[in-house]
Scaffold this motif. Structure first.
Motif, PDB file in Angstrom:
ATOM      1  N   VAL A  19     -16.263 -41.036 -26.317  1.00 45.94           N
ATOM      2  CA  VAL A  19     -16.662 -39.955 -27.237  1.00 45.94           C
ATOM      3  C   VAL A  19     -16.206 -38.610 -26.690  1.00 45.94           C
ATOM      4  O   VAL A  19     -15.699 -37.758 -27.442  1.00 45.94           O
ATOM      5  N   ILE A  20     -16.370 -38.406 -25.386  1.00 41.88           N
ATOM      6  CA  ILE A  20     -15.963 -37.138 -24.767  1.00 41.88           C
ATOM      7  C   ILE A  20     -14.449 -36.958 -24.853  1.00 41.88           C
ATOM      8  O   ILE A  20     -13.958 -35.848 -25.128  1.00 41.88           O
ATOM      9  N   ALA A  21     -13.692 -38.033 -24.647  1.00 43.78           N
ATOM     10  CA  ALA A  21     -12.236 -37.950 -24.737  1.00 43.78           C
ATOM     11  C   ALA A  21     -11.789 -37.592 -26.154  1.00 43.78           C
ATOM     12  O   ALA A  21     -10.914 -36.738 -26.349  1.00 43.78           O
ATOM     13  N   VAL A  22     -12.396 -38.237 -27.155  1.00 43.01           N
ATOM     14  CA  VAL A  22     -12.069 -37.927 -28.551  1.00 43.01           C
ATOM     15  C   VAL A  22     -12.426 -36.480 -28.867  1.00 43.01           C
ATOM     16  O   VAL A  22     -11.704 -35.785 -29.592  1.00 43.01           O
ATOM     17  N   THR A  23     -13.539 -36.004 -28.314  1.00 49.86           N
ATOM     18  CA  THR A  23     -13.933 -34.612 -28.504  1.00 49.86           C
ATOM     19  C   THR A  23     -12.871 -33.659 -27.977  1.00 49.86           C
ATOM     20  O   THR A  23     -12.570 -32.633 -28.596  1.00 49.86           O
ATOM     21  N   PHE A  24     -12.277 -34.005 -26.839  1.00 49.62           N
ATOM     22  CA  PHE A  24     -11.212 -33.168 -26.286  1.00 49.62           C
ATOM     23  C   PHE A  24     -10.023 -33.082 -27.234  1.00 49.62           C
ATOM     24  O   PHE A  24      -9.558 -31.980 -27.572  1.00 49.62           O
ATOM     25  N   TYR A  25      -9.547 -34.230 -27.696  1.00 50.26           N
ATOM     26  CA  TYR A  25      -8.368 -34.246 -28.568  1.00 50.26           C
ATOM     27  C   TYR A  25      -8.640 -33.499 -29.881  1.00 50.26           C
ATOM     28  O   TYR A  25      -7.816 -32.694 -30.332  1.00 50.26           O
ATOM     29  N   LEU A  26      -9.798 -33.747 -30.485  1.00 53.88           N
ATOM     30  CA  LEU A  26     -10.104 -33.108 -31.771  1.00 53.88           C
ATOM     31  C   LEU A  26     -10.348 -31.611 -31.612  1.00 53.88           C
ATOM     32  O   LEU A  26     -10.009 -30.825 -32.507  1.00 53.88           O
ATOM     33  N   SER A  27     -10.938 -31.203 -30.478  1.00 55.14           N
ATOM     34  CA  SER A  27     -11.172 -29.773 -30.258  1.00 55.14           C
ATOM     35  C   SER A  27      -9.858 -29.024 -30.135  1.00 55.14           C
ATOM     36  O   SER A  27      -9.710 -27.907 -30.655  1.00 55.14           O
ATOM     37  N   VAL A  28      -8.891 -29.624 -29.464  1.00 53.55           N
ATOM     38  CA  VAL A  28      -7.564 -29.018 -29.350  1.00 53.55           C
ATOM     39  C   VAL A  28      -6.913 -28.910 -30.730  1.00 53.55           C
ATOM     40  O   VAL A  28      -6.367 -27.861 -31.100  1.00 53.55           O
ATOM     41  N   ILE A  29      -6.981 -29.985 -31.489  1.00 54.19           N
ATOM     42  CA  ILE A  29      -6.401 -29.989 -32.839  1.00 54.19           C
ATOM     43  C   ILE A  29      -7.086 -28.939 -33.714  1.00 54.19           C
ATOM     44  O   ILE A  29      -6.432 -28.233 -34.496  1.00 54.19           O
ATOM     45  N   GLY A  30      -8.419 -28.818 -33.583  1.00 48.48           N
ATOM     46  CA  GLY A  30      -9.163 -27.865 -34.402  1.00 48.48           C
ATOM     47  C   GLY A  30      -8.716 -26.434 -34.192  1.00 48.48           C
ATOM     48  O   GLY A  30      -8.604 -25.662 -35.159  1.00 48.48           O
ATOM     49  N   VAL A  31      -8.465 -26.052 -32.946  1.00 45.61           N
ATOM     50  CA  VAL A  31      -8.014 -24.685 -32.675  1.00 45.61           C
ATOM     51  C   VAL A  31      -6.638 -24.446 -33.293  1.00 45.61           C
ATOM     52  O   VAL A  31      -6.375 -23.392 -33.893  1.00 45.61           O
ATOM     53  N   PHE A  32      -5.739 -25.430 -33.181  1.00 42.60           N
ATOM     54  CA  PHE A  32      -4.422 -25.305 -33.815  1.00 42.60           C
ATOM     55  C   PHE A  32      -4.556 -25.143 -35.328  1.00 42.60           C
ATOM     56  O   PHE A  32      -3.861 -24.328 -35.948  1.00 42.60           O
ATOM     57  N   LEU A  33      -5.449 -25.909 -35.953  1.00 49.20           N
ATOM     58  CA  LEU A  33      -5.618 -25.831 -37.405  1.00 49.20           C
ATOM     59  C   LEU A  33      -6.097 -24.455 -37.844  1.00 49.20           C
ATOM     60  O   LEU A  33      -5.622 -23.898 -38.849  1.00 49.20           O
ATOM     61  N   THR A  34      -7.084 -23.897 -37.101  1.00 49.96           N
ATOM     62  CA  THR A  34      -7.609 -22.584 -37.509  1.00 49.96           C
ATOM     63  C   THR A  34      -6.605 -21.464 -37.259  1.00 49.96           C
ATOM     64  O   THR A  34      -6.784 -20.354 -37.769  1.00 49.96           O
ATOM     65  N   LYS A  35      -5.555 -21.742 -36.511  1.00 49.23           N
ATOM     66  CA  LYS A  35      -4.501 -20.741 -36.335  1.00 49.23           C
ATOM     67  C   LYS A  35      -3.627 -20.645 -37.581  1.00 49.23           C
ATOM     68  O   LYS A  35      -3.126 -19.560 -37.911  1.00 49.23           O
ATOM     69  N   PHE A  36      -3.476 -21.759 -38.285  1.00 49.79           N
ATOM     70  CA  PHE A  36      -2.554 -21.776 -39.418  1.00 49.79           C
ATOM     71  C   PHE A  36      -3.251 -21.885 -40.777  1.00 49.79           C
ATOM     72  O   PHE A  36      -2.634 -21.604 -41.801  1.00 49.79           O
ATOM     73  N   TYR A  37      -4.532 -22.285 -40.775  1.00 52.20           N
ATOM     74  CA  TYR A  37      -5.239 -22.465 -42.040  1.00 52.20           C
ATOM     75  C   TYR A  37      -6.591 -21.756 -42.003  1.00 52.20           C
ATOM     76  O   TYR A  37      -7.253 -21.714 -40.962  1.00 52.20           O
ATOM     77  N   ALA A  38      -6.988 -21.216 -43.138  1.00 52.98           N
ATOM     78  CA  ALA A  38      -8.307 -20.586 -43.259  1.00 52.98           C
ATOM     79  C   ALA A  38      -9.342 -21.662 -43.543  1.00 52.98           C
ATOM     80  O   ALA A  38      -9.297 -22.328 -44.580  1.00 52.98           O
ATOM     81  N   MET A  39     -10.285 -21.847 -42.618  1.00 50.13           N
ATOM     82  CA  MET A  39     -11.298 -22.883 -42.754  1.00 50.13           C
ATOM     83  C   MET A  39     -12.541 -22.342 -43.468  1.00 50.13           C
ATOM     84  O   MET A  39     -12.942 -21.195 -43.224  1.00 50.13           O
ATOM     85  N   PRO A  40     -13.177 -23.136 -44.320  1.00 56.94           N
ATOM     86  CA  PRO A  40     -14.297 -22.630 -45.127  1.00 56.94           C
ATOM     87  C   PRO A  40     -15.535 -22.289 -44.314  1.00 56.94           C
ATOM     88  O   PRO A  40     -16.363 -21.500 -44.761  1.00 56.94           O
ATOM     89  N   TRP A  41     -15.686 -22.869 -43.115  1.00 57.27           N
ATOM     90  CA  TRP A  41     -16.901 -22.607 -42.346  1.00 57.27           C
ATOM     91  C   TRP A  41     -16.827 -21.325 -41.526  1.00 57.27           C
ATOM     92  O   TRP A  41     -17.822 -20.893 -40.961  1.00 57.27           O
ATOM     93  N   VAL A  42     -15.646 -20.690 -41.450  1.00 58.47           N
ATOM     94  CA  VAL A  42     -15.510 -19.454 -40.695  1.00 58.47           C
ATOM     95  C   VAL A  42     -16.242 -18.321 -41.414  1.00 58.47           C
ATOM     96  O   VAL A  42     -15.953 -18.008 -42.560  1.00 58.47           O
ATOM     97  N   GLY A  43     -17.230 -17.719 -40.737  1.00 61.14           N
ATOM     98  CA  GLY A  43     -18.007 -16.638 -41.330  1.00 61.14           C
ATOM     99  C   GLY A  43     -19.131 -17.103 -42.225  1.00 61.14           C
ATOM    100  O   GLY A  43     -19.823 -16.280 -42.833  1.00 61.14           O
ATOM    101  N   TYR A  44     -19.362 -18.422 -42.318  1.00 58.35           N
ATOM    102  CA  TYR A  44     -20.427 -18.937 -43.184  1.00 58.35           C
ATOM    103  C   TYR A  44     -21.797 -18.617 -42.585  1.00 58.35           C
ATOM    104  O   TYR A  44     -22.027 -18.807 -41.389  1.00 58.35           O
ATOM    105  N   LYS A  45     -22.715 -18.130 -43.410  1.00 58.68           N
ATOM    106  CA  LYS A  45     -24.056 -17.765 -42.957  1.00 58.68           C
ATOM    107  C   LYS A  45     -25.049 -18.856 -43.336  1.00 58.68           C
ATOM    108  O   LYS A  45     -24.978 -19.427 -44.419  1.00 58.68           O
ATOM    109  N   TYR A  46     -25.973 -19.122 -42.413  1.00 59.77           N
ATOM    110  CA  TYR A  46     -26.992 -20.145 -42.641  1.00 59.77           C
ATOM    111  C   TYR A  46     -28.317 -19.656 -42.087  1.00 59.77           C
ATOM    112  O   TYR A  46     -28.373 -18.706 -41.292  1.00 59.77           O
ATOM    113  N   GLU A  47     -29.392 -20.311 -42.481  1.00 62.53           N
ATOM    114  CA  GLU A  47     -30.730 -19.895 -42.068  1.00 62.53           C
ATOM    115  C   GLU A  47     -31.321 -20.907 -41.097  1.00 62.53           C
ATOM    116  O   GLU A  47     -31.195 -22.124 -41.288  1.00 62.53           O
TER     117      GLU A  47
END
Length: 445
Positions: free
Chosen positions: A130-158
């Motif tokens: 699980v930790i290894a998969v977390t590493f790979y997906l976390s790296v991919i996630g940062v690359f994605l937010t560099k090129f695409y606007a993600m809907p959760w960025v700036g989302y407010k919750y209570e």
């Protein structure tokens, strides 16, 4: 009697897996906090966010049973009592029930980490996956937010009546460098999960994998603009390569030596305050963030403490003070200061008893045999110089895990606190780059 005897190993096995389940669900929730917060909110499934906390409650019980009753650790009992008393003190200090509940929830991950006291993280094979998969997906996630606007960025919750916001996409000073958050709730935590998951995963990987994956991880952390994580990850990779160049029999002793020396990082803020206190921090300059910490983050809380609760300089002002429970739920929110250092922030809450506890942690490290805990000790001691790391919960959990050796049967027996026999751990299979006769917990989980 026969039935009870046959069932006893099964009960023990289930008990020993609770901490792995808790760490796994906390890690997944927090590493992908931006995504999970967004979708659980829009689909009205907010209670799922608190599922890891429910599992952590079981770990609180397990800590009491295993460390206090079974290991008969006086230190574990004192720590448990101290945390409970600090929660009560924090309630009177902060003044609201929401702050008290938030403080209690904030401290739950500590007991999850402490439950690893008599086991090696390396024996939890599924958790390591699980930790290894977390590493790979976390790296991919940062690359994605560099090129695409993600809907959760700036989302407010209570949360408990307070409005919070997922990390916004904004630009660092002087250029076009974006602070990317990936799948996490902010850029600092995205970088932290890359750092921790890489450090844990690299222990069983080949040197070539470490060089390749580590180089990519360093670049991705640079994209998040988390300077602390970038420095720690680069330093860790360099030391990892140097250690693997040593003779095989010397490598583990080198790892333990590095972990012990990393405790010197606790004193760095003090030296910085003595060296540069009063130096004005110029906005948008390279040294602005560190000078702001020197002049405000690391000193102002003690100034406010002398006004609000002078005795707190010795006893602490209770769990949650000068932390997010005070910021979000207390009438004393105007006195809140972002305390960007784990050891300073924890001292503010627990006072001198925390200093005594850290002395015992340092002492226990001399006898530590788990390369995972030693590695994490080095990582968190350097990372927390400029980060409080109480939120998200996984940050505090990782710190507690690295400290957990202090409650082990070996450490308890060494202090002469009880007569529990030390259970010798059989050798683990060889790690790449480490001696095959390193002791570790038996069995895979």
């Amino acid at each position: 009697m026969t039935i009870l005897t046959l069932n006893r190993p099964r009960i023990t096995l289930i008990s020993l897996n609770i901490e792995a389940i808790a760490l796994g669900v906390y890690l997944v929730r927090d590493a992908f906090g931006g995504v999970i917060r967004y979708y659980t909110s829009i689909y009205h499934m907010d209670p799922l966010w608190y599922l890891p906390d429910a599992v952590a409650l079981l770990c609180l019980v397990q800590f009491f049973v295993h460390c206090i009753l079974r290991n008969r650790s006086t230190l574990a009992l004192l720590v448990f009592v101290q945390i409970m008393l600090s929660l009560v003190l924090g309630y009177f200090m902060l003044g609201t029930m929401n702050a008290a509940i938030s403080s209690f929830k904030m401290m739950l991950p500590v007991f999850v980490g402490f439950c690893f006291c008599d086991s090696s993280l390396g024996s939890y094979r599924k958790l390591l996956s699980v930790i290894a998969v977390t590493f790979y997906l976390s790296v991919i996630g940062v690359f994605l937010t560099k090129f695409y606007a993600m809907p959760w960025v700036g989302y407010k919750y209570e949360s408990f009546g307070a409005v919070r916001e997922a990390g916004r996409l904004w630009w660092a000073y002087g250029g076009d460098d974006q602070r990317l958050m990936g799948f996490a709730a902010d850029n600092t935590m995205a970088a932290f999960f890359i750092l921790v998951s890489f450090a844990i995963t690299s222990i069983r990987k080949s040197t070539s994998w470490c060089i390749g994956a580590g180089s990519i991880a360093i670049y991705v952390v640079w994209l998040t603009t988390s300077k602390t994580t970038f420095i720690v990850l680069s330093f860790y990779l360099l030391l990892l390569l140097l250690v693997r160049m040593l003779p095989e029999r010397s490598r583990f002793l080198a790892v333990r030596g590095i972990a012990l020396w990393s405790f010197a990082a606790i004193l760095i803020p003090l030296f910085m305050i003595l060296l540069a206190s009063g130096t004005p921090a110029v906005p948008h300059s390279t040294l602005y963030s560190i000078l702001d910490r020197i002049n405000n983050s690391w000193q102002l809380p003690f100034v406010y403490m002398t006004q609000l609760m002078p005795i707190g300089l010795v006893t602490g002002c209770g769990a949650g003070c000068f932390n997010y429970p005070q910021q979000l739920f207390s009438p004393l929110a105007s006195f809140w200061v972002p305390v960007d250092n784990f050891y300073i922030g924890t001292y503010l809450m627990f006072g001198l008893p925390f200093v005594a506890f850290m002395v015992m942690v340092f002492r226990a490290t001399f006898g530590a045999t788990d390369v995972y805990k030693l590695t994490l000790l080095f990582v968190v001691n350097l990372f927390t110089i400029t980060v409080l790391n109480y939120g998200p919960a996984s940050g505090l959990l990782i710190i507690a895990l690295s400290f957990s050796e202090v409650f082990s049967r070996r450490a308890t027996s060494a202090r002469g606190a009880d007569a529990v026999p030390i259970v010798m751990r059989p050798p683990m299979r060889p790690l790449d780059g480490f001696s095959p006769d390193l002791p570790a917990a038996s069995g895979s989980r």
